[in-house]
Design an enzyme around this catalytic site. Structure first.
Site, mmCIF file in Angstrom:
data_model
loop_
_atom_site.group_PDB
_atom_site.id
_atom_site.type_symbol
_atom_site.label_atom_id
_atom_site.label_comp_id
_atom_site.label_asym_id
_atom_site.label_seq_id
_atom_site.Cartn_x
_atom_site.Cartn_y
_atom_site.Cartn_z
ATOM 1 N N LYS A 84 0.859 -1.192 0.000
ATOM 2 C CA LYS A 84 0.000 0.000 0.000
ATOM 3 C C LYS A 84 0.891 1.236 0.000
ATOM 4 O O LYS A 84 1.714 1.415 0.903
ATOM 5 C CB LYS A 84 -0.835 -0.012 1.278
ATOM 6 C CG LYS A 84 -2.297 0.211 1.063
ATOM 7 C CD LYS A 84 -2.968 0.180 2.417
ATOM 8 C CE LYS A 84 -4.449 0.240 2.302
ATOM 9 N NZ LYS A 84 -5.059 0.380 3.618
HETATM 10 C C1 E4P Z 1 -8.295 1.455 3.373
HETATM 11 O O1 E4P Z 1 -7.595 0.585 2.884
HETATM 12 C C2 E4P Z 1 -8.102 2.040 4.698
HETATM 13 O O2 E4P Z 1 -7.483 1.112 5.543
HETATM 14 C C3 E4P Z 1 -9.383 2.423 5.403
HETATM 15 O O3 E4P Z 1 -10.524 2.122 4.644
HETATM 16 C C4 E4P Z 1 -9.358 3.742 6.081
HETATM 17 O O4 E4P Z 1 -10.610 4.025 6.638
HETATM 18 P P1 E4P Z 1 -10.875 5.050 7.834
HETATM 19 O O5 E4P Z 1 -11.254 6.347 7.231
HETATM 20 O O6 E4P Z 1 -12.019 4.420 8.579
HETATM 21 O O7 E4P Z 1 -9.628 5.120 8.654
#
Ligand code: E4P
Length: 216
Positions: A84
């Site tokens: 990522k």
């Molecule tokens: C995506 O891969 C992220 O881990 C995640 O959806 C972030 O979401 P949040 O806004 O709830 O932290």
């Protein structure tokens, strides 16, 4: 639309995987902190053993060189691990390089506009993660970014898959599917809400009561 779980908590992943509908998992530094571990390697490997599908592990570096170095290691952790990378100028440079590798599976993260999604896809991202909940929180329409990105990718035959991320409630999942997301990465609590309906519970009770009347 594929269903991924957005968590680093192994017990949550085991539970949802037991339903037979889980196709991948995303983690990030905040989710690792919530799971109380910094061991990305062991978490990614365990998740891969359970799910046997894409598992995103995020880099910590903010410069392209550091991201590439981390990606080189992360991508060896398991056959399905996906690195990522934040969608920044440095991130794009890193994505372009990593995408040349045979195992260069990339999830471009922290996307808040269709332009960022387009750039990440051009840089070779396998997945582009649009954070709809955080956009909604900021008073914007997160789903509109999914719709625009889906339209652009469809029109121009762009192969990157759109991940609806930062999902806050079950309605987001339905709307993401209708809007053209290829994947929704869903928090555990939202996944649990998706299967529940009070009329299902009432229906079971009624069926069992009626059955007792005839079967004794
Ligand atoms: C995506 O891969 C992220 O881990 C995640 O959806 C972030 O979401 P949040 O806004 O709830 O932290």
């Amino acid at each position: 639309m594929k269903l991924w779980l957005d968590t680093a908590k192994i017990e949550e992943i085991r539970e949802i995987a037991s339903w037979g509908v889980l196709e991948g998992v995303t983690t990030n530094p905040s989710l690792m902190a919530r799971a109380g571990t910094a061991d990305r390697k062991s978490v990614a490997r365990t998740i891969d053993e359970i799910v046997g599908g894409p598992v995103s592990a995020e880099v910590i570096s903010t410069d392209a060189e550091g991201m590439i170095e981390e990606a080189r290691e992360i991508l060896t952790w398991s056959p399905h691990v996906v690195v990522k990378i934040p969608t920044t100028e440095e991130g794009l440079k890193a994505m372009k390089e990593i995408s040349k590798w045979e195992n260069g599976r990339i999830n471009a993260t922290l996307i808040f506009s269709a332009n960022q999604a387009l750039l990440a896809a051009k840089a070779g991202a396998t997945y582009v993660s649009v954070f709809i909940g955080r956009l909604d929180d900021a008073g914007q329409d997160g789903m509109e970014v999914i719709r625009e990105t889906a339209a652009i990718f469809e029109l121009h035959d762009i192969p990157a898959e759109i991940v609806a991320a930062s999902i806050r409630h079950p309605r987001h999942v339905i709307e993401a599917a209708i809007s053209g997301a290829h994947i929704a990465t869903i928090p555990y609590a939202v996944m649990k809400k998706m299967i529940k309906h009070p009329l299902t519970d009432v229906g079971i009770v009624r069926f069992l009561e009626d059955w007792k009347k005839v079967a004794g």
